[in-house]
Design an enzyme around this catalytic site. Structure first.
Site, PDB file in Angstrom:
ATOM      1  NE  ARG A  12      -4.265  -1.341   0.001  1.00  0.00           N
ATOM      2  CZ  ARG A  12      -5.374  -1.418   0.742  1.00  0.00           C
ATOM      3  NH1 ARG A  12      -5.563  -0.580   1.721  1.00  0.00           N
ATOM      4  NH2 ARG A  12      -6.275  -2.320   0.467  1.00  0.00           N
TER       5      ARG A  12
ATOM      6  NE  ARG B  50      -6.903   5.775   2.297  1.00  0.00           N
ATOM      7  CZ  ARG B  50      -7.808   4.926   2.778  1.00  0.00           C
ATOM      8  NH1 ARG B  50      -9.053   5.302   2.906  1.00  0.00           N
ATOM      9  NH2 ARG B  50      -7.463   3.705   3.135  1.00  0.00           N
TER      10      ARG B  50
ATOM     11  NE  ARG C 157      -9.203   9.486  -2.946  1.00  0.00           N
ATOM     12  CZ  ARG C 157      -9.813   8.984  -1.879  1.00  0.00           C
ATOM     13  NH1 ARG C 157      -9.549   7.758  -1.510  1.00  0.00           N
ATOM     14  NH2 ARG C 157     -10.649   9.698  -1.192  1.00  0.00           N
TER      15      ARG C 157
ATOM     16  CG  ASP D 143      -8.639  -2.844  -4.693  1.00  0.00           C
ATOM     17  OD1 ASP D 143      -8.103  -2.246  -3.742  1.00  0.00           O
ATOM     18  OD2 ASP D 143      -9.392  -3.816  -4.541  1.00  0.00           O
TER      19      ASP D 143
ATOM     20  CE1 TYR E 205     -13.727  -7.206   0.321  1.00  0.00           C
ATOM     21  CE2 TYR E 205     -11.825  -8.549  -0.222  1.00  0.00           C
ATOM     22  CZ  TYR E 205     -12.389  -7.496   0.463  1.00  0.00           C
ATOM     23  OH  TYR E 205     -11.614  -6.747   1.303  1.00  0.00           O
TER      24      TYR E 205
HETATM   25  O1  CP3 Z   1       0.078  -1.749  -2.474  1.00  0.00           O
HETATM   26  C1  CP3 Z   1      -0.118  -0.821  -3.292  1.00  0.00           C
HETATM   27  O2  CP3 Z   1       0.301   0.341  -3.118  1.00  0.00           O
HETATM   28  C2  CP3 Z   1      -0.797  -1.148  -4.596  1.00  0.00           C
HETATM   29  C3  CP3 Z   1      -2.205  -0.954  -4.675  1.00  0.00           C
HETATM   30  C4  CP3 Z   1      -3.158  -1.821  -3.911  1.00  0.00           C
HETATM   31  C5  CP3 Z   1      -4.392  -1.324  -3.417  1.00  0.00           C
HETATM   32  N1  CP3 Z   1      -5.103  -2.365  -2.909  1.00  0.00           N
HETATM   33  C6  CP3 Z   1      -4.803   0.082  -3.498  1.00  0.00           C
HETATM   34  C7  CP3 Z   1      -5.910   0.540  -2.664  1.00  0.00           C
HETATM   35  C8  CP3 Z   1      -3.125  -3.194  -3.620  1.00  0.00           C
HETATM   36  C9  CP3 Z   1      -2.023  -4.204  -3.879  1.00  0.00           C
HETATM   37  C10 CP3 Z   1      -4.378  -3.515  -2.993  1.00  0.00           C
HETATM   38  C11 CP3 Z   1      -4.727  -4.889  -2.593  1.00  0.00           C
HETATM   39  C12 CP3 Z   1      -5.968  -5.121  -1.850  1.00  0.00           C
HETATM   40  N2  CP3 Z   1      -7.173  -4.490  -1.978  1.00  0.00           N
HETATM   41  C13 CP3 Z   1      -6.144  -6.166  -0.909  1.00  0.00           C
HETATM   42  C14 CP3 Z   1      -5.079  -7.178  -0.529  1.00  0.00           C
HETATM   43  C15 CP3 Z   1      -4.120  -6.660   0.449  1.00  0.00           C
HETATM   44  C16 CP3 Z   1      -4.658  -6.408   1.825  1.00  0.00           C
HETATM   45  O3  CP3 Z   1      -4.790  -5.230   2.185  1.00  0.00           O
HETATM   46  O4  CP3 Z   1      -4.975  -7.393   2.517  1.00  0.00           O
HETATM   47  C17 CP3 Z   1      -7.459  -6.110  -0.438  1.00  0.00           C
HETATM   48  C18 CP3 Z   1      -8.094  -7.018   0.595  1.00  0.00           C
HETATM   49  C19 CP3 Z   1      -8.112  -5.057  -1.133  1.00  0.00           C
HETATM   50  C20 CP3 Z   1      -9.535  -4.620  -1.019  1.00  0.00           C
HETATM   51  C21 CP3 Z   1      -9.653  -3.216  -0.614  1.00  0.00           C
HETATM   52  N3  CP3 Z   1      -9.343  -2.120  -1.403  1.00  0.00           N
HETATM   53  C22 CP3 Z   1     -10.151  -2.706   0.612  1.00  0.00           C
HETATM   54  C23 CP3 Z   1     -10.613  -3.561   1.777  1.00  0.00           C
HETATM   55  C24 CP3 Z   1     -10.126  -1.304   0.530  1.00  0.00           C
HETATM   56  C25 CP3 Z   1     -10.671  -0.323   1.524  1.00  0.00           C
HETATM   57  C26 CP3 Z   1      -9.823  -0.172   2.711  1.00  0.00           C
HETATM   58  C27 CP3 Z   1      -9.016   1.074   2.631  1.00  0.00           C
HETATM   59  O5  CP3 Z   1      -7.816   1.025   2.894  1.00  0.00           O
HETATM   60  O6  CP3 Z   1      -9.641   2.118   2.351  1.00  0.00           O
HETATM   61  C28 CP3 Z   1      -9.570  -0.957  -0.721  1.00  0.00           C
HETATM   62  C29 CP3 Z   1      -9.295   0.397  -1.219  1.00  0.00           C
HETATM   63  C30 CP3 Z   1      -7.904   0.709  -1.655  1.00  0.00           C
HETATM   64  N4  CP3 Z   1      -7.096  -0.078  -2.408  1.00  0.00           N
HETATM   65  C31 CP3 Z   1      -7.197   1.926  -1.389  1.00  0.00           C
HETATM   66  C32 CP3 Z   1      -5.959   1.822  -2.029  1.00  0.00           C
HETATM   67  C33 CP3 Z   1      -4.874   2.866  -2.096  1.00  0.00           C
HETATM   68  C34 CP3 Z   1      -7.746   3.115  -0.630  1.00  0.00           C
HETATM   69  C35 CP3 Z   1      -8.555   3.895  -1.604  1.00  0.00           C
HETATM   70  C36 CP3 Z   1      -8.539   5.346  -1.349  1.00  0.00           C
HETATM   71  O7  CP3 Z   1      -9.391   5.758  -0.537  1.00  0.00           O
HETATM   72  O8  CP3 Z   1      -7.755   6.058  -1.968  1.00  0.00           O
END
Ligand code: CP3
Length: 340
Positions: free
Chosen positions: A21, A25, A34, A71, A148
């Site tokens: 990640r 943010r 964003r 994602d 999911y």
């Molecule tokens: O790692 C990175 O920088 C690459 C991008 C990446 C994102 N999500 C961006 C993202 C990767 C590799 C993921 C994987 C992901 N997404 C997983 C597996 C890893 C883990 O965390 O266990 C899962 C379960 C998801 C599903 C997901 N996407 C959730 C549960 C959420 C909401 C939670 C949150 O942090 O807001 C997201 C959104 C998400 N994916 C964001 C980002 C940067 C936040 C979005 C934003 O508000 O900008």
């Protein structure tokens, strides 16, 4: 590329480091892009902007690898599921898989094609990324994605997916097979577009007891790994099944790097898996709140992983309220402490 050398267990001048990640943010520069995109999914679907945020942590923090900005849930989205990221709520699907008809309505070949914006993001990123930095592609595991897709969003109990697992296992297998078909095409296309390594995220592996983990998750991860390894042996595969340290004795497969989550003592991972696989991880992400905690966390891992095959990372994603200064401090510290 130092990162790729490390994935294959070669000696490197220092231990490469990146953060799960890392584009997110906590970076003001990310928030700016964003808001230009409108929302998170639009950002994922706009290759120029997705490439821009992919590159930010390399420029700002000096990490050794970029990870594609996307994602794991864009795969079910393009299979035909209605994905929403509502603020503060996490991702949801308004049409979860309930019946065989729901499953039959989902696309495979078309889904892999509709993910073209991801392939474009990769091409643009690879053009701009320095030659000595790796670009990591990724996907979710079939199990984590199917969870999911069946639950319709995040879950604490996994009740719907587990009801299927124990009462209609054949149906659950059909879902996992279909998702795996898309993942094969998807990762193959990512590789053809220019990623240098791939990581498979199995965030919900720890919802499964041992036998179920191997039957419903690991088996499909390995099907995917074998498919990729037989065609693209030069592309390292990183697996990241969270919370399965109790099952380490049975972990085996066609992959190069095992991602260790923060709840697993790195010493245990080294003893059980370090002889066979390169390890990645696993500093507790909230240590990033304090420089003192970073010092201790890094020192502990360096002590144990010195002279071992290792890629430094957090044991899960960086949180949005971590300071950029502390993130930079962490990356620099790893580089300095591991220099030979
Ligand atoms: O790692 C990175 O920088 C690459 C991008 C990446 C994102 N999500 C961006 C993202 C990767 C590799 C993921 C994987 C992901 N997404 C997983 C597996 C890893 C883990 O965390 O266990 C899962 C379960 C998801 C599903 C997901 N996407 C959730 C549960 C959420 C909401 C939670 C949150 O942090 O807001 C997201 C959104 C998400 N994916 C964001 C980002 C940067 C936040 C979005 C934003 O508000 O900008």
């Amino acid at each position: 590329m130092i990162f790729i050398d490390a994935c294959f267990g070669k000696k490197t001048p220092f231990t490469p480091v990146w953060m799960m990640r890392q584009a997110g943010r906590y970076l003001p520069e990310y928030m700016k892009v964003r808001s230009k995109a409108g929302d998170f999914l639009s950002l994922c679907k706009t290759p120029e902007l997705a490439a821009e945020v992919t590159l930010q942590p390399v420029d700002i923090l000096g990490v050794d690898a970029a990870i594609l900005f996307s994602d794991i849930l864009v795969v079910p989205l393009e299979m035909g599921m209605n994905l929403k990221f509502a603020a503060g709520e996490g991702p949801t699907f308004s049409n979860p898989i309930l019946t065989k008809d729901d499953l039959n309505a989902l696309e495979v070949d078309e889904a892999a094609k509709k993910l073209e914006y991801v392939y474009q993001s990769i091409k643009l990123t690879r053009e701009k990324l320095a030659d000595n930095k790796a670009l990591i592609g990724f996907c979710g595991s079939a199990w984590t994605l199917a969870t999911y897709m069946i639950e319709g969003g995040g879950t604490k109990t996994y009740s719907r997916v587990k009801k299927l697992l124990y009462s209609e296992p054949d149906f659950l297998h059909k879902i996992l097979i279909k998702v795996t078909e898309v993942l094969k095409l998807y990762l193959e296309n990512q590789i053809k577009s220019g990623v240098n390594a791939v990581q498979i995220f199995d965030s919900w592996a720890n919802a499964l007891e041992e036998e179920a983990f191997f039957e419903f998750s690991w088996r499909y991860i390995q099907d995917l790994c074998l498919f990729l390894k037989s065609r693209y042996p030069h592309i390292p595969i990183i697996v990241f099944p969270k919370g399965v340290s109790g099952y380490f004795d049975k972990i085996e497969g066609s992959f190069d790097v095992f991602g260790v989550d923060w709840s697993t003592p790195i010493k245990l991972a080294k003893e059980k898996l370090g002889g066979k696989y390169v390890l990645q991880g696993n500093m507790e992400p909230t240590r990033l709140y304090s420089k003192k905690a970073i010092d201790k966390g890094v020192e502990h891992i360096v002590d144990i992983m010195q002279n071992e095959r290792h890629i430094f990372n957090l044991g899960h994603g960086i949180l949005p309220d971590v300071s950029v200064e502390n993130a930079k401090y962490f990356i620099n510290l790893v580089h300095n402490k591991t220099k030979i």
